[in-house]
Write a protein that holds these residues in place. Structure first.
Motif, PDB file in Angstrom:
ATOM      1  N   ALA A 165       0.681  -1.191   0.325  1.00 39.86           N
ATOM      2  CA  ALA A 165       0.166   0.078  -0.171  1.00 39.86           C
ATOM      3  C   ALA A 165       0.808   1.223   0.163  1.00 39.86           C
ATOM      4  O   ALA A 165       0.515   2.337  -0.545  1.00 39.86           O
ATOM      5  N   SER A 166       2.015   1.104   0.702  1.00 36.10           N
ATOM      6  CA  SER A 166       2.819   2.416   0.926  1.00 36.10           C
ATOM      7  C   SER A 166       3.942   2.351   0.005  1.00 36.10           C
ATOM      8  O   SER A 166       4.647   3.591  -0.079  1.00 36.10           O
ATOM      9  N   GLY A 167       4.554   1.112  -0.059  1.00 33.23           N
ATOM     10  CA  GLY A 167       5.736   0.773  -1.109  1.00 33.23           C
ATOM     11  C   GLY A 167       6.929   1.010  -0.118  1.00 33.23           C
ATOM     12  O   GLY A 167       8.194   0.676  -0.638  1.00 33.23           O
ATOM     13  N   ALA A 168       6.865   0.869   1.246  1.00 34.53           N
ATOM     14  CA  ALA A 168       7.715   0.997   2.132  1.00 34.53           C
ATOM     15  C   ALA A 168       8.155  -0.642   2.409  1.00 34.53           C
ATOM     16  O   ALA A 168       7.437  -1.456   2.248  1.00 34.53           O
ATOM     17  N   HIS A 169       9.547  -0.818   2.880  1.00 34.72           N
ATOM     18  CA  HIS A 169       9.934  -2.114   3.149  1.00 34.72           C
ATOM     19  C   HIS A 169      10.598  -1.976   4.636  1.00 34.72           C
ATOM     20  O   HIS A 169      11.046  -1.003   5.047  1.00 34.72           O
ATOM     21  N   LEU A 170      10.400  -2.990   5.365  1.00 31.83           N
ATOM     22  CA  LEU A 170      10.991  -3.301   6.668  1.00 31.83           C
ATOM     23  C   LEU A 170      12.121  -4.012   6.494  1.00 31.83           C
ATOM     24  O   LEU A 170      12.055  -5.216   5.959  1.00 31.83           O
TER      25      LEU A 170
END
Length: 92
Positions: A38-43
């Motif tokens: 949804a946000s395109g962020a990665h952890l």
């Protein structure tokens, strides 16, 4: 970007598949273990949020916290040298 399995606690099948991804904010490669579509962020393995840089860029220096989290040593750092960046990299 390379994909490696994280070792499982019992020594059997790998628990998580990770990818080394260059962060656009700090310029380091991080071991990414989760992605939020949804946000395109990665952890990352070091618990930082990673925003992907251009996937056409060469590998950067690896994050020391991620390297420790996945059990790598400093000798396995695959940072490209200045001369290699100037000449470009051949496709494997």
């Amino acid at each position: 970007m390379s994909t490696l399995p994280l070792p499982s606690p019992d020594g059997g099948r790998p628990a998580v598949r990770m990818q080394w991804l260059t962060c656009a904010l700090d310029g380091r490669d991080h071991a990414v273990v989760d992605h939020d579509p949804a946000s395109g962020a990665h952890l990352s393995a070091c618990a930082k949020t990673v925003w992907a840089a251009s996937l056409a860029s060469p590998p950067a220096a690896r994050c020391p916290d991620c390297r420790d989290a996945v059990g790598e040593t400093a000798a396995t750092d695959r940072r490209t040298r200045v001369l290699a960046r100037l000449r470009g990299r051949r496709a494997a």
